[in-house]
Design an enzyme around this catalytic site. Structure first.
Site, PDB file in Angstrom:
ATOM      1  N   ASP A  94      -7.816   1.729   2.372  1.00  0.00           N
ATOM      2  CA  ASP A  94      -8.095   1.968   0.958  1.00  0.00           C
ATOM      3  C   ASP A  94      -8.241   0.670   0.179  1.00  0.00           C
ATOM      4  O   ASP A  94      -7.716  -0.357   0.571  1.00  0.00           O
ATOM      5  CB  ASP A  94      -6.909   2.712   0.335  1.00  0.00           C
ATOM      6  N   MET A 122      -2.620   6.346 -12.555  1.00  0.00           N
ATOM      7  CA  MET A 122      -4.054   6.316 -12.894  1.00  0.00           C
ATOM      8  C   MET A 122      -4.265   6.569 -14.387  1.00  0.00           C
ATOM      9  O   MET A 122      -5.191   7.299 -14.773  1.00  0.00           O
ATOM     10  CB  MET A 122      -4.819   7.361 -12.061  1.00  0.00           C
ATOM     11  N   LYS A 139     -11.975   3.436  -2.714  1.00  0.00           N
ATOM     12  CA  LYS A 139     -12.364   4.348  -3.791  1.00  0.00           C
ATOM     13  C   LYS A 139     -11.960   3.682  -5.080  1.00  0.00           C
ATOM     14  O   LYS A 139     -10.785   3.544  -5.383  1.00  0.00           O
ATOM     15  CB  LYS A 139     -11.652   5.697  -3.643  1.00  0.00           C
TER      16      LYS A 139
HETATM   17  N1  SAH Z   1      -0.426   6.616  -3.112  1.00  0.00           N
HETATM   18  C1  SAH Z   1      -0.250   5.676  -4.174  1.00  0.00           C
HETATM   19  C2  SAH Z   1      -0.939   6.087  -5.449  1.00  0.00           C
HETATM   20  C3  SAH Z   1      -2.433   6.143  -5.363  1.00  0.00           C
HETATM   21  S1  SAH Z   1      -3.173   6.542  -6.889  1.00  0.00           S
HETATM   22  C4  SAH Z   1       1.243   5.451  -4.411  1.00  0.00           C
HETATM   23  O1  SAH Z   1       2.075   6.186  -3.882  1.00  0.00           O
HETATM   24  O2  SAH Z   1       1.593   4.517  -5.120  1.00  0.00           O
HETATM   25  C5  SAH Z   1      -3.527   4.940  -7.535  1.00  0.00           C
HETATM   26  C6  SAH Z   1      -2.639   4.648  -8.716  1.00  0.00           C
HETATM   27  O3  SAH Z   1      -1.374   4.203  -8.265  1.00  0.00           O
HETATM   28  C7  SAH Z   1      -3.136   3.522  -9.599  1.00  0.00           C
HETATM   29  O4  SAH Z   1      -4.123   3.971 -10.509  1.00  0.00           O
HETATM   30  C8  SAH Z   1      -1.860   3.133 -10.310  1.00  0.00           C
HETATM   31  O5  SAH Z   1      -1.551   4.040 -11.318  1.00  0.00           O
HETATM   32  C9  SAH Z   1      -0.834   3.305  -9.192  1.00  0.00           C
HETATM   33  N2  SAH Z   1      -0.578   2.041  -8.504  1.00  0.00           N
HETATM   34  C10 SAH Z   1      -0.892   1.702  -7.240  1.00  0.00           C
HETATM   35  N3  SAH Z   1      -0.433   0.474  -6.947  1.00  0.00           N
HETATM   36  C11 SAH Z   1       0.210   0.042  -8.041  1.00  0.00           C
HETATM   37  C12 SAH Z   1       0.925  -1.156  -8.353  1.00  0.00           C
HETATM   38  N4  SAH Z   1       1.071  -2.136  -7.478  1.00  0.00           N
HETATM   39  N5  SAH Z   1       1.478  -1.264  -9.583  1.00  0.00           N
HETATM   40  C13 SAH Z   1       1.357  -0.259 -10.493  1.00  0.00           C
HETATM   41  N6  SAH Z   1       0.696   0.861 -10.230  1.00  0.00           N
HETATM   42  C14 SAH Z   1       0.134   1.017  -9.034  1.00  0.00           C
END
Ligand code: SAH
Length: 485
Positions: A258, A393, A280
């Site tokens: 990803d 998100m 994505k």
């Molecule tokens: N599976 C992932 C989430 C995927 S959706 C998880 O469990 O974290 C993607 C969203 O995750 C982003 O839009 C943001 O809101 C959040 N995200 C992912 N990495 C992040 C990070 N390092 N810091 C803050 N938000 C994060």
């Protein structure tokens, strides 16, 4: 990386050590393990140098002053005379004859540096700190020395001896890899490390025969079957990977990755593993989900161990359900390895507990947008009930979130804490009342992946805010896109 580590073939090459004292001796002790012709030039030599030369025919002592012509035809030269002028002369001659030069313990005068070594010849581990912290190298060396079996070199030599046979009898690269994995971790390894050559030989014959048989069985079911492991790569910091995730990465034939996954995490995978990026990007170009499903199925059915690397935890807003279903439909073995989700990393970064005894019995992870709705009606219900939630998100939709919550009658003074790039080097923390969320996002230019915490308050929990948390003040931050030029 300023210094690029390589292993230099010194077989039949000439190496020159300029000097005959303790410094020269230290380098000689190291070089004597190679097959190089070693020349040592100095007006006089430490007794141990003379001893070593007596025992090793590939050491040539030249008992005289260094002559610039000595540099000619050498592969490496060590300036180890402990005399500034002589080492300088050696360096100049090395340059003239285009030979790599090392002035012992003076990194600025070195074309190359000699790493700290863990020696299990032919298995060699080289440790370098680019001269920044030699003590660290020593610590790593000590740990590796403890960890690596003393007899590991024998395993390397045995592997070399059986390699042609394996190449001849097992035609597919992927199959060979599986056999190697079996040999290097199972009874064959034990027998070699115990020093029992006859047993090792017998085990090897048995293993390769069994393996060939399993390959020759024609029924579909006995064919090595691929698999898909969904691995949570965490929020960004590679140190937050689980050990299991690490093992999966190391064992993968194919990585399907990803966009949010930190590239550093992929460095743990084998260099020859195929990497397929299926980013994505919110609002940007992306691989359709259907295509990703097809890639997973195609690769697994070809027999590969596929690791589907997802940011955070694969089961949290990871669209894993569609990928799992596609694999299950084709009878592919699947496995899920959890990771640290963004909200957990964000909570740690902000030092903001997600639950609080007596007050917050639950926290909801919610995505800002569903297919047809910006923040759903349940969010308003949470807010009214004083229940906290973490929005994934959400930053790109800050304006819409504020609008829809306002319309629904939410308390617009509710505190929002924003954590951008949680756990990464560029992590940032902000706080703002809900009514200014949009201005704060624009004013602070929050574009990275972020978590919005709504309804969690340091004050309520009797805690101090994290020191790097910036508070949005409507009066003193002028949103950039509204600045008057
Ligand atoms: N599976 C992932 C989430 C995927 S959706 C998880 O469990 O974290 C993607 C969203 O995750 C982003 O839009 C943001 O809101 C959040 N995200 C992912 N990495 C992040 C990070 N390092 N810091 C803050 N938000 C994060």
């Amino acid at each position: 990386m300023r210094y690029f580590p390589i292993f230099l073939d010194l077989d039949k090459q000439s190496v020159l050590i300029v000097g005959g004292g303790e410094t020269a001796l230290q380098k000689l002790r190291l070089l004597v393990k190679t097959q190089a012709h070693i020349f040592v030039v100095a007006p006089s030599f430490e007794p141990e140098i003379v001893e070593l030369a007596k025992r090793h025919a590939h050491i040539n002592l030249m008992e005289r002053a260094f002559d610039p012509q000595d540099a000619h035809g050498k592969r490496l030269i060590y300036g180890a005379s402990e005399d500034e002028a002589i080492d300088q002369l050696a360096q100049n001659s090395a340059q003239k004859f285009n030979v790599l030069f090392n002035k012992v313990d003076v990194p600025k005068d070195c074309d190359f540096i000699t790493p700290s070594l863990v020696d299990r010849d032919p298995i060699t581990v080289a440790i370098g700190t680019e001269g920044t912290a030699p003590l660290l190298a020593r610590e790593i060396k000590a740990k590796l020395d403890q960890w690596l079996p003393a007899n590991l070199g024998a395993l390397g030599r045995q592997a070399q001896a059986i390699r042609p046979l394996i190449l001849e009898r097992i035609s597919q690269g992927r199959d060979r890899l599986r056999l190697w994995e079996r040999l290097l971790s199972g009874p064959f390894r034990s027998a070699v490390l115990e020093g029992d050559e006859a047993k090792a030989d017998q085990v090897f014959q048995d293993e390769i025969e069994q393996f060939e048989q399993s390959l020759n069985q024609t029924s579909e079911t006995s064919k090595p079957k691929g698999s898909v492991t969904f691995v949570g790569a965490g929020p960004g910091d590679p140190d937050l990977l689980t050990l299991k995730a690490l093992h999966c990465l190391q064992g993968a034939d194919v990585l399907v990755v990803d966009r949010l996954v930190n590239q550093q995490v992929l460095d743990y995978a084998r260099r020859d593993a195929t990497r397929i990026h299926v980013g994505k990007q919110a609002g940007g170009p992306s691989h359709p989900q259907e295509e990703i499903n097809q890639i997973l199925v195609r690769e697994a059915l070809s027999g590969a161990r596929v690791v589907r690397v997802k940011g955070g935890d694969p089961n949290v807003f990871g669209r894993i359900q569609e990928e799992l279903a596609a694999c299950q439909l084709m009878g592919i073995n699947v496995d899920v390895v959890p990771g640290i989700s963004a909200a957990q990393a964000a909570s740690a970064a902000a030092q903001l507990p997600l639950t609080f005894r007596g007050q917050h019995r639950s926290i909801t992870f919610i995505t800002a947008a569903t297919k047809d709705q910006i923040v759903s009606s349940d969010v308003i219900a949470f807010m009214k009930a004083g229940r906290p939630f973490a929005i994934y998100m959400g930053v790109r939709l800050a304006g819409e979130i504020v609008k829809s919550l306002q319309t629904a009658g939410a308390d617009m003074d509710t505190n929002v804490i924003i954590v951008e790039n949680a756990s990464c080097k560029n992590e940032r923390l902000f706080a703002t009342p809900l009514k200014h969320l949009h201005e704060a996002v624009e004013g602070f230019e929050i574009n990275g992946p972020s978590i919005l915490f709504v309804g969690l308050s340091y004050d309520d929990m009797g805690l101090m805010p994290a020191t790097n948390l910036e508070q949005f003040e409507a009066s003193n931050v002028v949103p950039l896109n509204r600045q008057v030029s």
